[in-house]
Design a protein around this motif. Structure first.
Motif: not given
Length: 57
Positions: A30-32, A50-57
């Motif tokens: 979220i850019g914080r 697991m990067a797939d659990d965090y869309p946008g990462l």
């Protein structure tokens, strides 16, 4: 050392601090994130991200 003191102050006030891999990953999404203080051995031994659990990462 200044960053460590700022972190300790914010932790004590419950202000603007994300702790733990999951909270930090969410903050990145979220850019914080202004500054990241990391203990790599501790982070690697506690949790696998697991990067797939965090869309946008």
């Amino acid at each position: 050392m200044e960053l460590i003191h700022r972190l300790q102050d914010r932790l004590g006030q419950d202000l603007g601090v994300a702790t733990g891999v999951r909270d930090v990953a969410k903050a990145f999404v979220i850019g914080r994130v202004e500054t990241l203080l990391l203990d790599p051995p501790a982070a690697a031994s506690v949790f696998e991200l697991m990067a797939d659990d965090y869309p946008g990462l």
